[in-house]
Each structure stands twice: as structure tokens, then as C-alpha cells.
Design a protein around this motif. Structure first.
Motif, PDB file in Angstrom:
ATOM      1  N   ILE A  37       1.010  -1.435  -0.503  1.00  0.00           N
ATOM      2  CA  ILE A  37       0.195  -0.024  -0.006  1.00  0.00           C
ATOM      3  C   ILE A  37       1.050   1.195   0.371  1.00  0.00           C
ATOM      4  N   ALA A  38       1.686   1.321   1.255  1.00  0.00           N
ATOM      5  CA  ALA A  38       2.605   2.474   0.869  1.00  0.00           C
ATOM      6  C   ALA A  38       3.388   2.489  -0.846  1.00  0.00           C
ATOM      7  N   LEU A  39       3.991   1.703  -1.368  1.00  0.00           N
ATOM      8  CA  LEU A  39       4.961   1.538  -1.796  1.00  0.00           C
ATOM      9  C   LEU A  39       3.372   2.124  -3.627  1.00  0.00           C
ATOM     10  N   LEU A  40       2.112   1.429  -3.386  1.00  0.00           N
ATOM     11  CA  LEU A  40       1.371   2.188  -4.378  1.00  0.00           C
ATOM     12  C   LEU A  40       0.233   3.267  -3.932  1.00  0.00           C
ATOM     13  N   GLY A  41       1.399   3.673  -3.037  1.00  0.00           N
ATOM     14  CA  GLY A  41       0.688   5.110  -2.222  1.00  0.00           C
ATOM     15  C   GLY A  41       1.961   6.399  -3.237  1.00  0.00           C
ATOM     16  N   LEU A  42       2.757   6.297  -3.273  1.00  0.00           N
ATOM     17  CA  LEU A  42       4.324   6.721  -3.656  1.00  0.00           C
ATOM     18  C   LEU A  42       4.197   6.556  -5.774  1.00  0.00           C
ATOM     19  N   ALA A  43       3.527   5.710  -5.945  1.00  0.00           N
ATOM     20  CA  ALA A  43       3.532   5.601  -7.465  1.00  0.00           C
ATOM     21  C   ALA A  43       3.057   6.339  -8.001  1.00  0.00           C
ATOM     22  N   GLY A  44       1.489   6.850  -7.109  1.00  0.00           N
ATOM     23  CA  GLY A  44       0.211   7.519  -7.357  1.00  0.00           C
ATOM     24  C   GLY A  44       0.234   8.646  -7.907  1.00  0.00           C
ATOM     25  N   PHE A  45       0.921   9.463  -7.048  1.00  0.00           N
ATOM     26  CA  PHE A  45       0.983  10.877  -6.350  1.00  0.00           C
ATOM     27  C   PHE A  45       2.508  11.320  -7.085  1.00  0.00           C
ATOM     28  N   SER A  46       2.149  12.065  -7.409  1.00  0.00           N
ATOM     29  CA  SER A  46       3.371  13.581  -7.925  1.00  0.00           C
ATOM     30  C   SER A  46       3.247  14.556  -7.476  1.00  0.00           C
ATOM     31  N   HIS A  47       4.575  15.178  -7.191  1.00  0.00           N
ATOM     32  CA  HIS A  47       4.303  16.528  -6.346  1.00  0.00           C
ATOM     33  C   HIS A  47       4.744  17.796  -7.459  1.00  0.00           C
ATOM     34  N   ALA A  48       3.717  18.610  -7.690  1.00  0.00           N
ATOM     35  CA  ALA A  48       3.706  19.884  -8.504  1.00  0.00           C
ATOM     36  C   ALA A  48       4.961  20.473  -7.649  1.00  0.00           C
ATOM     37  N   VAL A  49       5.854  21.030  -8.507  1.00  0.00           N
ATOM     38  CA  VAL A  49       6.834  22.220  -8.375  1.00  0.00           C
ATOM     39  C   VAL A  49       6.297  23.580  -8.883  1.00  0.00           C
ATOM     40  N   ASP A  50       6.268  24.520  -7.931  1.00  0.00           N
ATOM     41  CA  ASP A  50       6.350  25.866  -8.394  1.00  0.00           C
ATOM     42  C   ASP A  50       7.618  26.559  -9.093  1.00  0.00           C
ATOM     43  N   CYS A  51       7.251  27.708  -9.345  1.00  0.00           N
ATOM     44  CA  CYS A  51       8.463  28.442 -10.211  1.00  0.00           C
ATOM     45  C   CYS A  51       8.880  29.149  -8.933  1.00  0.00           C
ATOM     46  N   THR A  52       9.935  29.539  -9.008  1.00  0.00           N
ATOM     47  CA  THR A  52      10.269  30.497  -8.099  1.00  0.00           C
ATOM     48  C   THR A  52      10.504  31.788  -9.103  1.00  0.00           C
ATOM     49  N   GLY A  53      10.434  33.675  -7.884  1.00  0.00           N
ATOM     50  CA  GLY A  53      10.854  34.522  -8.253  1.00  0.00           C
ATOM     51  C   GLY A  53       9.588  34.762  -9.453  1.00  0.00           C
ATOM     52  N   SER A  54      10.221  35.535 -10.628  1.00  0.00           N
ATOM     53  CA  SER A  54       9.063  36.267 -10.981  1.00  0.00           C
ATOM     54  C   SER A  54       9.596  36.495 -12.011  1.00  0.00           C
ATOM     55  N   ARG A  55       9.096  36.380 -13.442  1.00  0.00           N
ATOM     56  CA  ARG A  55       9.252  37.058 -14.765  1.00  0.00           C
ATOM     57  C   ARG A  55       8.222  37.308 -15.452  1.00  0.00           C
ATOM     58  N   ASP A  56       8.705  38.205 -16.650  1.00  0.00           N
ATOM     59  CA  ASP A  56       8.186  39.298 -17.030  1.00  0.00           C
ATOM     60  C   ASP A  56       8.088  38.051 -18.720  1.00  0.00           C
ATOM     61  N   PHE A  57       6.415  37.957 -19.007  1.00  0.00           N
ATOM     62  CA  PHE A  57       6.384  37.417 -20.280  1.00  0.00           C
ATOM     63  C   PHE A  57       5.892  38.550 -21.458  1.00  0.00           C
ATOM     64  N   SER A  58       6.347  38.193 -22.700  1.00  0.00           N
ATOM     65  CA  SER A  58       5.393  38.897 -23.937  1.00  0.00           C
ATOM     66  C   SER A  58       3.858  38.054 -24.323  1.00  0.00           C
ATOM     67  N   VAL A  59       3.364  37.799 -24.576  1.00  0.00           N
ATOM     68  CA  VAL A  59       1.982  37.717 -24.976  1.00  0.00           C
ATOM     69  C   VAL A  59       1.609  38.550 -26.818  1.00  0.00           C
ATOM     70  N   THR A  60       1.430  36.745 -27.383  1.00  0.00           N
ATOM     71  CA  THR A  60       1.225  37.747 -28.483  1.00  0.00           C
ATOM     72  C   THR A  60       0.176  37.182 -29.183  1.00  0.00           C
ATOM     73  N   LEU A  61      -0.736  37.580 -30.114  1.00  0.00           N
ATOM     74  CA  LEU A  61      -1.865  36.884 -30.287  1.00  0.00           C
ATOM     75  C   LEU A  61      -1.654  37.700 -32.151  1.00  0.00           C
ATOM     76  N   GLN A  62      -0.888  36.245 -33.225  1.00  0.00           N
ATOM     77  CA  GLN A  62      -0.703  36.802 -34.228  1.00  0.00           C
ATOM     78  C   GLN A  62      -2.457  36.001 -35.562  1.00  0.00           C
ATOM     79  N   GLY A  63      -2.584  37.378 -35.682  1.00  0.00           N
ATOM     80  CA  GLY A  63      -3.750  37.001 -36.618  1.00  0.00           C
ATOM     81  C   GLY A  63      -3.951  36.121 -37.823  1.00  0.00           C
ATOM     82  N   GLN A  64      -4.535  35.331 -38.176  1.00  0.00           N
ATOM     83  CA  GLN A  64      -4.360  34.215 -39.366  1.00  0.00           C
ATOM     84  C   GLN A  64      -5.872  34.077 -40.088  1.00  0.00           C
ATOM     85  N   TRP A  65      -6.727  35.540 -39.494  1.00  0.00           N
ATOM     86  CA  TRP A  65      -7.639  35.469 -40.204  1.00  0.00           C
ATOM     87  C   TRP A  65      -7.516  36.318 -41.148  1.00  0.00           C
ATOM     88  N   THR A  66      -7.809  35.583 -42.702  1.00  0.00           N
ATOM     89  CA  THR A  66      -7.375  36.042 -43.702  1.00  0.00           C
ATOM     90  C   THR A  66      -8.811  35.122 -44.513  1.00  0.00           C
TER      91      THR A  66
END
Length: 162
Positions: free
Chosen positions: A8-37
Motif C-alpha cells: 500500500i505504501a509503494l502504491l501510494g508513492l507511485a500514484g502521487f507526483s508533487h507539483a513543483v512551483d516556479c520561483t521568483g518572477s518573470r516577465d512574459f510577452s504575450v502575442t496574438l498572431q492573426g491568421q484571420w484572412t
């Protein structure tokens, strides 16, 4: 009995993965590239096709700009206004007042269906999601967008690059 507990302990470890957070801050450029022609959409293509100014916000996991799950959700007044008129003023006010929204930006002008527009937002460890919306004009209720895209790779804890 000892073997059952170990299994049971081994199944519990295999079934759950731990999500890892990113650290600090980061600037992002968000672009919408139109293809409506007319070449991409020859039937019923309007002569004055364009996108409204691009709107983007980073936010906590608890916020959602819209949902398509289970038949969708009711749009906020701000998203409805963007979809119907392209005016981001109400959406901007909603984002400014929302405790789950961290950073938001709005494009300066409408742009043609085959052009692009970029806005810049900042994400951090607890505000690692981005949502985006722009009206497809001249329709009175079409928009394109993304709701709650995770900018953090939760398996590596690294900020995504695209």
C-alpha cells in the motif's frame, strides 16, 4: 500483514507526483498572431475584419476568465464587452479590482486579421497563470482567448519559454 502495508505504501508513492512551483518572477510577452484572412476563411469573410486590442492578465489558479468545461460559464460584464464591442475598459476595471489578478496589460489599438499584437505581463510563484482575450470584429459576439494557461512547468519548476 507486513507485506500488505508495504504494498500500500509503494502504491501510494507511485500514484502521487508533487507539483513543483516556479520561483521568483518573470516577465512574459504575450502575442496574438492573426491568421484571420480571406485566404484562410474564404466563405463570408468580412471586408473590415480585425481584432480588438489584445488583453492579457496573470493571476492565481483560483481565477478563470472563462470556462468551456461542463457547457461553459457566464461571461463577466468585462469579457462580454470585449466580445461585443472590443472595448476593454470594463475588463480592465474588473482585473484591477480582482484580488486574484496580479498583472494586466492591454493593446493600444485594433489590428488587422493578419497582423499581430504583443502585450507584456509579469508572473510570479503564486500568480503563474495567464488569460487572454480579443474580439474578432466586426462580429457582435465573437472573441478569441485563452483562460488560465499555466506559465510554470510543474514537473521541472522552470518558467515556460513559449
Amino acid at each position: 500483514m507486513q507485506k500488505a502495508i508495504t504494498l500500500i505504501a509503494l502504491l501510494g508513492l507511485a500514484g502521487f507526483s508533487h507539483a513543483v512551483d516556479c520561483t521568483g518572477s518573470r516577465d512574459f510577452s504575450v502575442t496574438l498572431q492573426g491568421q484571420w484572412t480571406s485566404a484562410n476563411h474564404p466563405l463570408g469573410y468580412p471586408s473590415n475584419a480585425h481584432f480588438s486590442p489584445l488583453n492579457a492578465a496573470t493571476h492565481k489558479m483560483e481565477y478563470s476568465l472563462f470556462s468551456t468545461a461542463d457547457g461553459g460559464s457566464t461571461a463577466s460584464a468585462g469579457l462580454e464587452e470585449v466580445a461585443e464591442t472590443g472595448n476593454p475598459a470594463i475588463l480592465e476595471s474588473e482585473w484591477d479590482a480582482n484580488m486574484y489578478v496580479y498583472s494586466n496589460a492591454h493593446g493600444s489599438a485594433p489590428f488587422d486579421g493578419d497582423m499581430s499584437q504583443t502585450v507584456n505581463v509579469t508572473a510570479n510563484q503564486i500568480n503563474a497563470y495567464v488569460s487572454v482575450a480579443s474580439m474578432l470584429a466586426p462580429s457582435p459576439d465573437w472573441f478569441t482567448g485563452v483562460s488560465s494557461y499555466d506559465l510554470c512547468d510543474r514537473t521541472t519548476g522552470q518558467w515556460k519559454t513559449s
